[in-house]
Design a protein around this motif. Structure first.
Motif, PDB file in Angstrom:
ATOM      1  N   ALA A   8      -1.743   0.712 -12.372  1.00  0.00           N
ATOM      2  CA  ALA A   8      -2.319  -0.132 -11.318  1.00  0.00           C
ATOM      3  C   ALA A   8      -1.507  -0.105 -10.023  1.00  0.00           C
ATOM      4  O   ALA A   8      -1.778  -0.872  -9.109  1.00  0.00           O
ATOM      5  CB  ALA A   8      -2.457  -1.578 -11.808  1.00  0.00           C
ATOM      6  N   ASN A   9      -0.493   0.760  -9.912  1.00  0.00           N
ATOM      7  CA  ASN A   9       0.279   0.886  -8.678  1.00  0.00           C
ATOM      8  C   ASN A   9      -0.532   1.686  -7.651  1.00  0.00           C
ATOM      9  O   ASN A   9      -1.320   2.557  -8.018  1.00  0.00           O
ATOM     10  CB  ASN A   9       1.608   1.583  -8.951  1.00  0.00           C
ATOM     11  CG  ASN A   9       2.397   0.894 -10.049  1.00  0.00           C
ATOM     12  OD1 ASN A   9       2.343  -0.326 -10.172  1.00  0.00           O
ATOM     13  ND2 ASN A   9       3.109   1.660 -10.858  1.00  0.00           N
ATOM     14  N   ASN A  48      -4.281 -15.246 -13.347  1.00  0.00           N
ATOM     15  CA  ASN A  48      -3.280 -14.317 -12.819  1.00  0.00           C
ATOM     16  C   ASN A  48      -2.134 -15.053 -12.142  1.00  0.00           C
ATOM     17  O   ASN A  48      -0.955 -14.735 -12.349  1.00  0.00           O
ATOM     18  CB  ASN A  48      -3.927 -13.343 -11.830  1.00  0.00           C
ATOM     19  CG  ASN A  48      -4.581 -12.169 -12.522  1.00  0.00           C
ATOM     20  OD1 ASN A  48      -4.613 -12.107 -13.743  1.00  0.00           O
ATOM     21  ND2 ASN A  48      -5.105 -11.252 -11.746  1.00  0.00           N
ATOM     22  N   ASP A  68      -1.021 -12.020  -7.115  1.00  0.00           N
ATOM     23  CA  ASP A  68      -1.712 -11.048  -7.964  1.00  0.00           C
ATOM     24  C   ASP A  68      -0.745 -10.212  -8.784  1.00  0.00           C
ATOM     25  O   ASP A  68      -1.160  -9.337  -9.542  1.00  0.00           O
ATOM     26  CB  ASP A  68      -2.587 -10.115  -7.110  1.00  0.00           C
ATOM     27  CG  ASP A  68      -3.768 -10.858  -6.499  1.00  0.00           C
ATOM     28  OD1 ASP A  68      -4.325 -11.730  -7.197  1.00  0.00           O
ATOM     29  OD2 ASP A  68      -4.117 -10.574  -5.348  1.00  0.00           O
ATOM     30  N   GLY A  69       0.561 -10.454  -8.612  1.00  0.00           N
ATOM     31  CA  GLY A  69       1.554  -9.730  -9.400  1.00  0.00           C
ATOM     32  C   GLY A  69       2.069  -8.473  -8.729  1.00  0.00           C
ATOM     33  O   GLY A  69       2.742  -7.673  -9.381  1.00  0.00           O
ATOM     34  N   ASN A  70       1.778  -8.268  -7.424  1.00  0.00           N
ATOM     35  CA  ASN A  70       2.206  -7.055  -6.728  1.00  0.00           C
ATOM     36  C   ASN A  70       3.497  -7.282  -5.941  1.00  0.00           C
ATOM     37  O   ASN A  70       3.711  -8.344  -5.361  1.00  0.00           O
ATOM     38  CB  ASN A  70       1.132  -6.591  -5.743  1.00  0.00           C
ATOM     39  CG  ASN A  70      -0.089  -6.048  -6.457  1.00  0.00           C
ATOM     40  OD1 ASN A  70      -0.035  -5.006  -7.091  1.00  0.00           O
ATOM     41  ND2 ASN A  70      -1.203  -6.770  -6.353  1.00  0.00           N
ATOM     42  N   ASP A  74       0.303  -6.473 -14.232  1.00  0.00           N
ATOM     43  CA  ASP A  74      -0.496  -5.572 -15.060  1.00  0.00           C
ATOM     44  C   ASP A  74       0.389  -4.782 -16.012  1.00  0.00           C
ATOM     45  O   ASP A  74       0.068  -4.613 -17.195  1.00  0.00           O
ATOM     46  CB  ASP A  74      -1.291  -4.615 -14.160  1.00  0.00           C
ATOM     47  CG  ASP A  74      -2.151  -3.654 -14.959  1.00  0.00           C
ATOM     48  OD1 ASP A  74      -3.257  -4.060 -15.373  1.00  0.00           O
ATOM     49  OD2 ASP A  74      -1.722  -2.509 -15.183  1.00  0.00           O
ATOM     50  N   SER A  98       2.814  -0.126  -3.431  1.00  0.00           N
ATOM     51  CA  SER A  98       2.574  -1.405  -4.117  1.00  0.00           C
ATOM     52  C   SER A  98       2.678  -1.217  -5.622  1.00  0.00           C
ATOM     53  O   SER A  98       2.062  -0.307  -6.181  1.00  0.00           O
ATOM     54  CB  SER A  98       1.182  -1.950  -3.759  1.00  0.00           C
ATOM     55  OG  SER A  98       1.074  -2.166  -2.371  1.00  0.00           O
ATOM     56  N   TYR A  99       3.454  -2.090  -6.267  1.00  0.00           N
ATOM     57  CA  TYR A  99       3.684  -1.998  -7.709  1.00  0.00           C
ATOM     58  C   TYR A  99       3.150  -3.267  -8.381  1.00  0.00           C
ATOM     59  O   TYR A  99       3.587  -4.374  -8.062  1.00  0.00           O
ATOM     60  CB  TYR A  99       5.175  -1.838  -8.003  1.00  0.00           C
ATOM     61  CG  TYR A  99       5.781  -0.632  -7.319  1.00  0.00           C
ATOM     62  CD1 TYR A  99       5.705   0.631  -7.879  1.00  0.00           C
ATOM     63  CD2 TYR A  99       6.417  -0.767  -6.079  1.00  0.00           C
ATOM     64  CE1 TYR A  99       6.257   1.738  -7.245  1.00  0.00           C
ATOM     65  CE2 TYR A  99       6.968   0.326  -5.429  1.00  0.00           C
ATOM     66  CZ  TYR A  99       6.885   1.579  -6.027  1.00  0.00           C
ATOM     67  OH  TYR A  99       7.420   2.671  -5.396  1.00  0.00           O
ATOM     68  N   ASN A 100       2.213  -3.104  -9.321  1.00  0.00           N
ATOM     69  CA  ASN A 100       1.595  -4.251  -9.991  1.00  0.00           C
ATOM     70  C   ASN A 100       2.417  -4.615 -11.223  1.00  0.00           C
ATOM     71  O   ASN A 100       2.212  -4.077 -12.322  1.00  0.00           O
ATOM     72  CB  ASN A 100       0.147  -3.937 -10.376  1.00  0.00           C
ATOM     73  CG  ASN A 100      -0.623  -5.196 -10.724  1.00  0.00           C
ATOM     74  OD1 ASN A 100      -0.110  -6.071 -11.423  1.00  0.00           O
ATOM     75  ND2 ASN A 100      -1.836  -5.308 -10.228  1.00  0.00           N
ATOM     76  N   HIS A 150       5.294  -5.318  -2.755  1.00  0.00           N
ATOM     77  CA  HIS A 150       4.924  -4.335  -1.736  1.00  0.00           C
ATOM     78  C   HIS A 150       6.153  -3.839  -0.974  1.00  0.00           C
ATOM     79  O   HIS A 150       6.998  -4.634  -0.556  1.00  0.00           O
ATOM     80  CB  HIS A 150       3.951  -4.949  -0.719  1.00  0.00           C
ATOM     81  CG  HIS A 150       2.701  -5.486  -1.323  1.00  0.00           C
ATOM     82  ND1 HIS A 150       1.684  -4.685  -1.810  1.00  0.00           N
ATOM     83  CD2 HIS A 150       2.283  -6.772  -1.529  1.00  0.00           C
ATOM     84  CE1 HIS A 150       0.706  -5.440  -2.262  1.00  0.00           C
ATOM     85  NE2 HIS A 150       1.046  -6.708  -2.120  1.00  0.00           N
ATOM     86  N   MET A 167      -7.535   1.934 -11.690  1.00  0.00           N
ATOM     87  CA  MET A 167      -6.522   0.897 -11.868  1.00  0.00           C
ATOM     88  C   MET A 167      -6.232   0.565 -13.319  1.00  0.00           C
ATOM     89  O   MET A 167      -5.476  -0.352 -13.603  1.00  0.00           O
ATOM     90  CB  MET A 167      -6.965  -0.373 -11.138  1.00  0.00           C
ATOM     91  CG  MET A 167      -7.221  -0.193  -9.658  1.00  0.00           C
ATOM     92  SD  MET A 167      -5.718   0.203  -8.737  1.00  0.00           S
ATOM     93  CE  MET A 167      -4.941  -1.418  -8.686  1.00  0.00           C
TER      94      MET A 167
END
Length: 464
Positions: A231-232, A308, A378-380, A289, A284-286, A382, A227
């Motif tokens: 981090a995706n 976060n 968490d910044g994702n 991050d 899933s795309y962070n 989906h 990650m």
């Protein structure tokens, strides 16, 4: 070619040499649908060059040019590489952007590469990180020549040297007065490059209140189970009904990551057999991050966003024009169909659902334009892609070629400048005493410290 798709960077085959001073010129023609792109008056064409040497000390950085418009009707622009950049050795990645006079902008997806190599005649030229030292050896050699002349005419040498030291002091004073704010940042160890500061000045001159930066998140360079760099994540699930993000616990393997990393008709396929099962994949795309890497951690902490969840709430209102994309097709007992949707973190359901009923790779896009509803704490962000249900004879399979998440972030000019400073923060700068002592070879020196070092060295040599 200006087009709304990710393409492989063009390997131009161009090689510039370190001795191509003032002659290393790149000419670029912009086209849309194979027709030359006319550039209205007031258009700015930024060209970003990125240096990615395997050894960090040999040059990693970003240099932003504003291209000269050679022919506005034909869409022809050009840049000439500055001499200090020719000290870099290795592959250079370039990308082209357009800022139109009516505040619209676009990423042309014009990616290209070229190389810079060392000319044999320039064997001793410093590499990119030492560009502000070029010419220093000539000053030392001139000083040594003056030392030899002291034996025959000391008074003449001292007068000449005094004049040169005075000239250096005048130059230093001029730099201090013209760059007072920049020098203050240097004293605080906050440094940004010449190219980046020039870009900031240009934005301020044209009165731009906000800066828009567009990014694409995908799986290029992703390592399965890691990650740190990317981090995706890409996960699979085969339930009898649609799962929620927490149901997806099985990350796909490295080979499948490699296949989905770019649009090349090399498909990642995950079938599931048995009656009543649905092959589903979670993309899933962070975002958090990714933006921390782009803007720097200090961008968030300086605004009081420490956790976060706080940092996510800070960036959500700044994100616009975001959308998810998937390229592929699905197959199952009901025929060929691939369905694509995005997870709504407020209502806890899949929304924006779109489908394609083809047997070949096609694109499905879901515009979002409301990051508050779709980026979790968490910044994702989906997305789910799934195929028709399977039966005893036909498997359910989602065949994906490429997927990404694109978004634009709007920053105020002050936020943009602060993020550039944070992203290019330099530690371990030499203090004045260390520069004048000239004994520590591990410290980095700013232009001011270079002048102070020279002045101290010459004073000790010739003044008793």
């Amino acid at each position: 070619m200006i087009q709304a798709e990710a393409t492989t960077p063009i390997p131009t085959g161009v090689v510039f040499w370190s001795h191509d001073k003032g002659t290393a010129k790149l000419i670029i023609q912009l086209k849309k649908d194979h027709i030359n792109q006319t550039l209205p008056q007031g258009t700015i064409v930024p060209i970003l060059l990125e240096f990615n040497s395997d050894t960090a000390a040999k040059g990693k950085g970003r240099h932003i040019y504003h291209a000269v418009i050679e022919n506005a009707l034909e869409g022809i622009v050009s840049i000439v590489l500055e001499d200090n950049i020719l000290g870099y050795v290795g592959r250079v990645d370039g990308s082209v952007y357009i800022e139109l006079p009516d505040s619209r902008s676009l990423d042309t997806a014009g990616r290209f590469t070229f190389d810079i190599k060392r000319s044999p005649i320039d064997e001793d030229v410093p590499e990119l990180e030492d560009y502000y030292w070029q010419g220093f050896n000539e000053i030392i050699q001139e000083s040594k020549r003056l030392i030899d002349q002291v034996e025959s005419n000391c008074e003449t040498v001292l007068n000449d040297l005094s004049s040169k030291v005075t000239s250096l002091e005048i130059q230093t004073s001029d730099i201090k007065s013209k760059q007072a704010e920049i020098l203050k940042s240097i004293e605080d160890n906050d440094v940004f490059t010449k190219q980046e500061s020039s870009a900031n000045v240009i934005y301020q001159v044209i009165g731009k209140e906000k800066v828009r930066m567009t990014f694409t998140l995908d799986f290029l360079g992703k390592e399965a189970g890691v990650m740190t760099n990317n981090a995706n994540t890409y996960k699979a699930y085969g339930g009898t009904s649609l799962g929620v993000p927490s149901n997806f616990t099985s990350e796909i393997d490295q080979n499948s990551y490699n296949k989905i990393a770019k649009l090349d008709n090399n498909l990642s396929s995950y079938p599931t057999t048995g009656a009543g099962y649905i092959r589903q994949v979670l993309l899933s795309y962070n975002v958090l991050d990714f933006l921390k890497k782009q803007l720097g951690e200090e961008y968030f902490t300086a605004q009081g966003a420490l956790s976060n969840s706080e940092q996510v709430e800070l960036i959500k209102p700044k994100i616009t024009n975001d959308q998810g994309n998937v390229y592929g097709y699905g197959v199952g007992a009901g025929g060929n169909k691939l369905t694509f949707a995005v997870w709504n973190v407020r209502w806890l359901n899949w929304s924006g659902t779109k489908s394609r009923t083809t047997a070949t790779v096609s694109n499905i896009s879901i515009p979002i334009n409301n990051a508050k509803e779709y980026i979790d704490s968490d910044g994702n962000c989906h997305f789910i892609a799934y195929a028709p249900v399977s039966d005893d004879s036909t498997a359910s399979a989602a065949n994906l070629d490429y997927a990404n998440y694109q978004f634009t972030i709007e920053l105020s000019m002050n936020e943009f400048i602060q993020s550039m400073i944070a992203a290019n923060h330099i530690e371990n700068l030499a203090a004045q005493e260390e520069a004048e002592a000239s004994e520590d070879n591990t410290k980095t020196m700013t232009p001011l410290r270079v002048f102070q070092s020279i002045a101290k060295w010459t004073k000790d040599k010739f003044v008793s």
